[in-house]
Design a protein around this motif. Sequence first.
Motif, PDB file in Angstrom:
ATOM      1  N   SER A 279       0.777  -1.224   0.029  1.00  0.00           N
ATOM      2  CA  SER A 279       0.048  -0.016  -0.102  1.00  0.00           C
ATOM      3  C   SER A 279       0.928   1.245  -0.071  1.00  0.00           C
ATOM      4  O   SER A 279       0.382   2.344  -0.233  1.00  0.00           O
ATOM      5  CB  SER A 279      -0.846   0.087   1.092  1.00  0.00           C
ATOM      6  OG  SER A 279      -0.317   0.076   2.492  1.00  0.00           O
ATOM      7  N   GLU A 280       2.011   0.906   0.147  1.00  0.00           N
ATOM      8  CA  GLU A 280       3.033   2.302   0.252  1.00  0.00           C
ATOM      9  C   GLU A 280       3.371   2.988  -1.050  1.00  0.00           C
ATOM     10  O   GLU A 280       3.779   3.915  -1.049  1.00  0.00           O
ATOM     11  CB  GLU A 280       4.104   1.875   0.979  1.00  0.00           C
ATOM     12  CG  GLU A 280       5.180   0.928   0.180  1.00  0.00           C
ATOM     13  CD  GLU A 280       4.897  -0.629   0.448  1.00  0.00           C
ATOM     14  OE1 GLU A 280       5.286  -1.254  -0.494  1.00  0.00           O
ATOM     15  OE2 GLU A 280       3.933  -0.796   1.316  1.00  0.00           O
ATOM     16  N   SER A 281       3.194   2.165  -2.217  1.00  0.00           N
ATOM     17  CA  SER A 281       3.657   2.704  -3.460  1.00  0.00           C
ATOM     18  C   SER A 281       2.599   3.220  -4.228  1.00  0.00           C
ATOM     19  O   SER A 281       2.504   3.670  -5.383  1.00  0.00           O
ATOM     20  CB  SER A 281       4.361   1.582  -4.334  1.00  0.00           C
ATOM     21  OG  SER A 281       3.418   0.654  -4.212  1.00  0.00           O
ATOM     22  N   GLY A 282       1.148   3.296  -3.853  1.00  0.00           N
ATOM     23  CA  GLY A 282      -0.100   3.700  -4.482  1.00  0.00           C
ATOM     24  C   GLY A 282      -0.537   2.842  -5.731  1.00  0.00           C
ATOM     25  O   GLY A 282       0.046   1.929  -5.694  1.00  0.00           O
ATOM     26  N   PRO A 283      -1.302   3.610  -6.573  1.00  0.00           N
ATOM     27  CA  PRO A 283      -2.029   4.724  -6.434  1.00  0.00           C
ATOM     28  C   PRO A 283      -2.821   5.166  -5.172  1.00  0.00           C
ATOM     29  O   PRO A 283      -3.267   4.223  -4.555  1.00  0.00           O
ATOM     30  CB  PRO A 283      -2.854   4.767  -7.719  1.00  0.00           C
ATOM     31  CG  PRO A 283      -3.279   3.385  -7.841  1.00  0.00           C
ATOM     32  CD  PRO A 283      -2.068   2.662  -7.482  1.00  0.00           C
ATOM     33  N   PHE A 284      -3.051   6.355  -4.751  1.00  0.00           N
ATOM     34  CA  PHE A 284      -3.737   6.864  -3.641  1.00  0.00           C
ATOM     35  C   PHE A 284      -4.809   7.764  -4.241  1.00  0.00           C
ATOM     36  O   PHE A 284      -4.484   8.544  -4.925  1.00  0.00           O
ATOM     37  CB  PHE A 284      -2.715   7.542  -2.714  1.00  0.00           C
ATOM     38  CG  PHE A 284      -1.542   7.126  -2.453  1.00  0.00           C
ATOM     39  CD1 PHE A 284      -1.380   5.872  -1.340  1.00  0.00           C
ATOM     40  CD2 PHE A 284      -0.253   7.336  -2.861  1.00  0.00           C
ATOM     41  CE1 PHE A 284      -0.243   5.406  -1.256  1.00  0.00           C
ATOM     42  CE2 PHE A 284       0.949   6.443  -2.657  1.00  0.00           C
ATOM     43  CZ  PHE A 284       0.897   5.697  -1.593  1.00  0.00           C
ATOM     44  N   TRP A 285      -5.873   7.560  -3.398  1.00  0.00           N
ATOM     45  CA  TRP A 285      -6.868   8.635  -3.434  1.00  0.00           C
ATOM     46  C   TRP A 285      -7.954   8.595  -2.533  1.00  0.00           C
ATOM     47  O   TRP A 285      -8.053   7.526  -1.827  1.00  0.00           O
ATOM     48  CB  TRP A 285      -7.549   8.668  -5.017  1.00  0.00           C
ATOM     49  CG  TRP A 285      -8.233   7.262  -5.588  1.00  0.00           C
ATOM     50  CD1 TRP A 285      -7.823   6.370  -6.229  1.00  0.00           C
ATOM     51  CD2 TRP A 285      -9.531   6.900  -4.950  1.00  0.00           C
ATOM     52  NE1 TRP A 285      -8.770   5.141  -6.343  1.00  0.00           N
ATOM     53  CE2 TRP A 285      -9.839   5.647  -5.593  1.00  0.00           C
ATOM     54  CE3 TRP A 285     -10.429   7.381  -4.371  1.00  0.00           C
ATOM     55  CZ2 TRP A 285     -11.033   4.970  -5.459  1.00  0.00           C
ATOM     56  CZ3 TRP A 285     -11.645   6.872  -4.207  1.00  0.00           C
ATOM     57  CH2 TRP A 285     -11.779   5.353  -4.848  1.00  0.00           C
ATOM     58  N   ALA A 286      -8.708   9.706  -2.382  1.00  0.00           N
ATOM     59  CA  ALA A 286      -9.764   9.569  -1.259  1.00  0.00           C
ATOM     60  C   ALA A 286     -10.956  10.590  -1.557  1.00  0.00           C
ATOM     61  O   ALA A 286     -10.633  11.710  -2.260  1.00  0.00           O
ATOM     62  CB  ALA A 286      -9.037   9.900   0.231  1.00  0.00           C
ATOM     63  N   CYS A 287     -12.120   9.908  -1.433  1.00  0.00           N
ATOM     64  CA  CYS A 287     -13.217  10.944  -1.606  1.00  0.00           C
ATOM     65  C   CYS A 287     -13.967  10.979  -0.440  1.00  0.00           C
ATOM     66  O   CYS A 287     -14.087  10.045   0.735  1.00  0.00           O
ATOM     67  CB  CYS A 287     -13.967  10.153  -2.687  1.00  0.00           C
ATOM     68  SG  CYS A 287     -13.512   9.994  -4.360  1.00  0.00           S
ATOM     69  N   GLN A 288     -14.579  12.422  -0.161  1.00  0.00           N
ATOM     70  CA  GLN A 288     -15.430  12.575   0.992  1.00  0.00           C
ATOM     71  C   GLN A 288     -16.831  12.639   0.502  1.00  0.00           C
ATOM     72  O   GLN A 288     -17.487  13.234  -0.179  1.00  0.00           O
ATOM     73  CB  GLN A 288     -14.999  13.965   1.593  1.00  0.00           C
ATOM     74  CG  GLN A 288     -15.629  14.081   3.074  1.00  0.00           C
ATOM     75  CD  GLN A 288     -15.310  15.429   3.578  1.00  0.00           C
ATOM     76  OE1 GLN A 288     -14.604  16.115   2.982  1.00  0.00           O
ATOM     77  NE2 GLN A 288     -15.622  15.781   4.653  1.00  0.00           N
ATOM     78  N   LEU A 289     -17.633  11.935   1.345  1.00  0.00           N
ATOM     79  CA  LEU A 289     -19.046  12.177   1.261  1.00  0.00           C
ATOM     80  C   LEU A 289     -19.789  13.282   2.138  1.00  0.00           C
ATOM     81  O   LEU A 289     -19.379  13.512   2.894  1.00  0.00           O
ATOM     82  CB  LEU A 289     -19.916  10.825   1.928  1.00  0.00           C
ATOM     83  CG  LEU A 289     -21.212  10.803   2.261  1.00  0.00           C
ATOM     84  CD1 LEU A 289     -21.868  10.638   0.685  1.00  0.00           C
ATOM     85  CD2 LEU A 289     -21.740   9.696   3.007  1.00  0.00           C
ATOM     86  N   LEU A 290     -20.199  13.986   1.265  1.00  0.00           N
ATOM     87  CA  LEU A 290     -20.933  15.297   1.695  1.00  0.00           C
ATOM     88  C   LEU A 290     -22.212  15.119   2.247  1.00  0.00           C
ATOM     89  O   LEU A 290     -22.859  15.673   3.196  1.00  0.00           O
ATOM     90  CB  LEU A 290     -20.805  16.478   0.765  1.00  0.00           C
ATOM     91  CG  LEU A 290     -19.406  16.710   0.257  1.00  0.00           C
ATOM     92  CD1 LEU A 290     -19.446  17.695  -0.656  1.00  0.00           C
ATOM     93  CD2 LEU A 290     -18.556  17.255   1.543  1.00  0.00           C
ATOM     94  N   THR A 291     -23.229  14.436   1.198  1.00  0.00           N
ATOM     95  CA  THR A 291     -24.659  14.240   1.660  1.00  0.00           C
ATOM     96  C   THR A 291     -25.027  12.779   1.046  1.00  0.00           C
ATOM     97  O   THR A 291     -24.421  12.001   0.273  1.00  0.00           O
ATOM     98  CB  THR A 291     -25.367  15.251   1.014  1.00  0.00           C
ATOM     99  OG1 THR A 291     -25.333  15.027  -0.407  1.00  0.00           O
ATOM    100  CG2 THR A 291     -25.258  16.591   1.398  1.00  0.00           C
TER     101      THR A 291
END
Length: 128
Positions: free
Chosen positions: A38-50
């Motif tokens: 998990s150290e080499s990616g790819p990395f991304w994140a999404c945040q739930l708003l509603t």
Amino acid sequence: LDIGVCASAPPNADGSIDLRETGDDGSYAEGWHRLVGSESGPFWACQLLTEDGMNRTGYWVRTGKYFAYAIGRPHDEATAEKLGCSSKSSQIQGCVGKSLTEAVQGLMEGASSSSSSDNNNNNNNNNN
């Protein structure tokens, strides 16, 4: 936002890392393990708003070949019911410091007493 004290051990032989996080106020302690690969990616994140037009905290996270999501509990019983969650899920904060058994029993007792009062109200309405 809970920002605590983190302490990392040296990397394990396989490259993974163990991490310990403790809340500033001592209200929680978490053990984390960074997965190999998990150290080499790819990395991304999404945040739930509603969700269904209501504010709700949530996240999608990807690192390497791993994916996870987490959704926060509703803030009140009305929102919980609208989202299809247990109406008592908004009261989970009151379980801090209790054992899992005590927490579940408390939430179940609250749910059954509200069901009983709902049933009593329905019976009274039917008798009128």
